[in-house]
Design a protein around this motif. Structure first.
Motif, PDB file in Angstrom:
ATOM      1  N   GLN A   1       2.701  -3.761  -3.720  1.00 15.77           N
ATOM      2  CA  GLN A   1       2.172  -4.914  -3.634  1.00 15.77           C
ATOM      3  C   GLN A   1       2.539  -5.575  -3.059  1.00 15.77           C
ATOM      4  O   GLN A   1       1.623  -6.203  -2.017  1.00 15.77           O
ATOM      5  CB  GLN A   1       1.811  -5.696  -5.079  1.00 15.77           C
TER       6      GLN A   1
ATOM      7  N   GLY B   1       0.733  -1.519   0.163  1.00 15.66           N
ATOM      8  CA  GLY B   1       0.040   0.165  -0.144  1.00 15.66           C
ATOM      9  C   GLY B   1       1.175   1.474  -0.056  1.00 15.66           C
ATOM     10  O   GLY B   1       0.071   2.229  -0.251  1.00 15.66           O
ATOM     11  N   ASP B   2       2.031   1.404   0.049  1.00 19.77           N
ATOM     12  CA  ASP B   2       2.509   2.464   0.418  1.00 19.77           C
ATOM     13  C   ASP B   2       3.390   2.657  -1.430  1.00 19.77           C
ATOM     14  O   ASP B   2       3.193   1.794  -2.477  1.00 19.77           O
ATOM     15  CB  ASP B   2       4.454   2.527   0.754  1.00 19.77           C
ATOM     16  N   THR B   3       2.971   3.485  -1.083  1.00 20.69           N
ATOM     17  CA  THR B   3       3.652   4.441  -2.425  1.00 20.69           C
ATOM     18  C   THR B   3       5.404   4.474  -2.693  1.00 20.69           C
ATOM     19  O   THR B   3       6.339   4.102  -1.639  1.00 20.69           O
ATOM     20  CB  THR B   3       3.907   6.689  -2.443  1.00 20.69           C
TER      21      THR B   3
ATOM     22  N   ARG C   1       5.665   3.487 -15.346  1.00 13.70           N
ATOM     23  CA  ARG C   1       4.642   3.427 -14.957  1.00 13.70           C
ATOM     24  C   ARG C   1       3.069   2.970 -15.678  1.00 13.70           C
ATOM     25  O   ARG C   1       4.224   3.090 -17.006  1.00 13.70           O
ATOM     26  CB  ARG C   1       4.051   4.455 -14.277  1.00 13.70           C
TER      27      ARG C   1
ATOM     28  N   ASP D   1       0.538   1.374 -10.948  1.00  8.86           N
ATOM     29  CA  ASP D   1      -0.206   3.054 -10.660  1.00  8.86           C
ATOM     30  C   ASP D   1       1.437   3.091  -9.371  1.00  8.86           C
ATOM     31  O   ASP D   1       1.576   4.085  -9.352  1.00  8.86           O
ATOM     32  CB  ASP D   1      -0.881   2.758  -9.102  1.00  8.86           C
TER      33      ASP D   1
ATOM     34  N   THR E   1       2.786   1.390  -6.793  1.00 12.77           N
ATOM     35  CA  THR E   1       2.476   1.698  -4.992  1.00 12.77           C
ATOM     36  C   THR E   1       2.938  -0.025  -4.662  1.00 12.77           C
ATOM     37  O   THR E   1       2.513  -0.698  -5.720  1.00 12.77           O
ATOM     38  CB  THR E   1       1.114   0.866  -5.042  1.00 12.77           C
TER      39      THR E   1
ATOM     40  N   VAL F   1       5.979  -3.939  -7.741  1.00 11.05           N
ATOM     41  CA  VAL F   1       5.168  -2.513  -6.691  1.00 11.05           C
ATOM     42  C   VAL F   1       3.838  -2.973  -8.744  1.00 11.05           C
ATOM     43  O   VAL F   1       4.605  -3.530  -9.703  1.00 11.05           O
ATOM     44  CB  VAL F   1       6.314  -2.021  -7.553  1.00 11.05           C
TER      45      VAL F   1
END
Length: 156
Positions: A134, A8-10, A30, A130, A132, A127
């Motif tokens: 995972q 959930g972290d960027t 991205r 987006d 984020t 990642v």
């Protein structure tokens, strides 16, 4: 020890050179799923096992939409030699100042053959499209890691 990332972290953005001097940035990826894995040193037994495991599973990972980036503190000549000797088919990125290692929680104290040392914590961060986090995995084992990762990502 650096804080570890959680789901959930960027994912921290970065731009690092690969074995050929070409720059790779997370932002440029991205829209794609990215596996960023940190390993202690090119051409060492465990790191060779892990890198070859990623190489041998690259077609299935790419078919599932994943890009793979290996990150170490090695200089570019060492990465080029490692890539050539092992016929590695993904970018090996150089992070000599450890900024990306630290941002991802892949640098700190670890147990190395019963002795506490400071160094690269063998880690894999998945990642999503987006940017984020995972799936953050720390203190992974080199042998069998990609099979375990594939299972966790439902790619088996």
């Amino acid at each position: 020890m650096t804080d570890r990332l959680v789901a959930g972290d960027t994912a921290p953005d970065f731009t690092l050179p690969d074995q050929d001097g070409n720059e790779h940035s997370l932002a440029a990826l991205r829209g794609k799923k990215v596996i960023v894995y940190f390993y202690p040193a090119a051409s060492t037994p465990g790191c060779t096992t892990e890198a070859c495991d990623f190489r041998d599973n690259m077609s299935s990972l790419q078919a599932a939409g994943y890009e793979v980036l290996g990150v170490s503190k090695d200089d570019l000549p060492a990465l080029k030699r490692f890539q050539h000797e092992q016929a590695l088919t993904f970018p090996l990125l150089s992070d000599p100042d450890l900024a990306v290692h630290k941002a991802y929680g892949a640098w700190g104290e670890k147990n190395n053959y019963g002795k506490i040392v400071t160094g690269t914590i063998r880690s894999t961060i998945v990642v999503d499209e987006d940017g984020t986090v995972q799936l953050p995995l720390y203190n992974v084992k080199a042998t069998g890691h990609v099979a375990s990762l594939r299972k966790r990502l439902d790619l088996v």
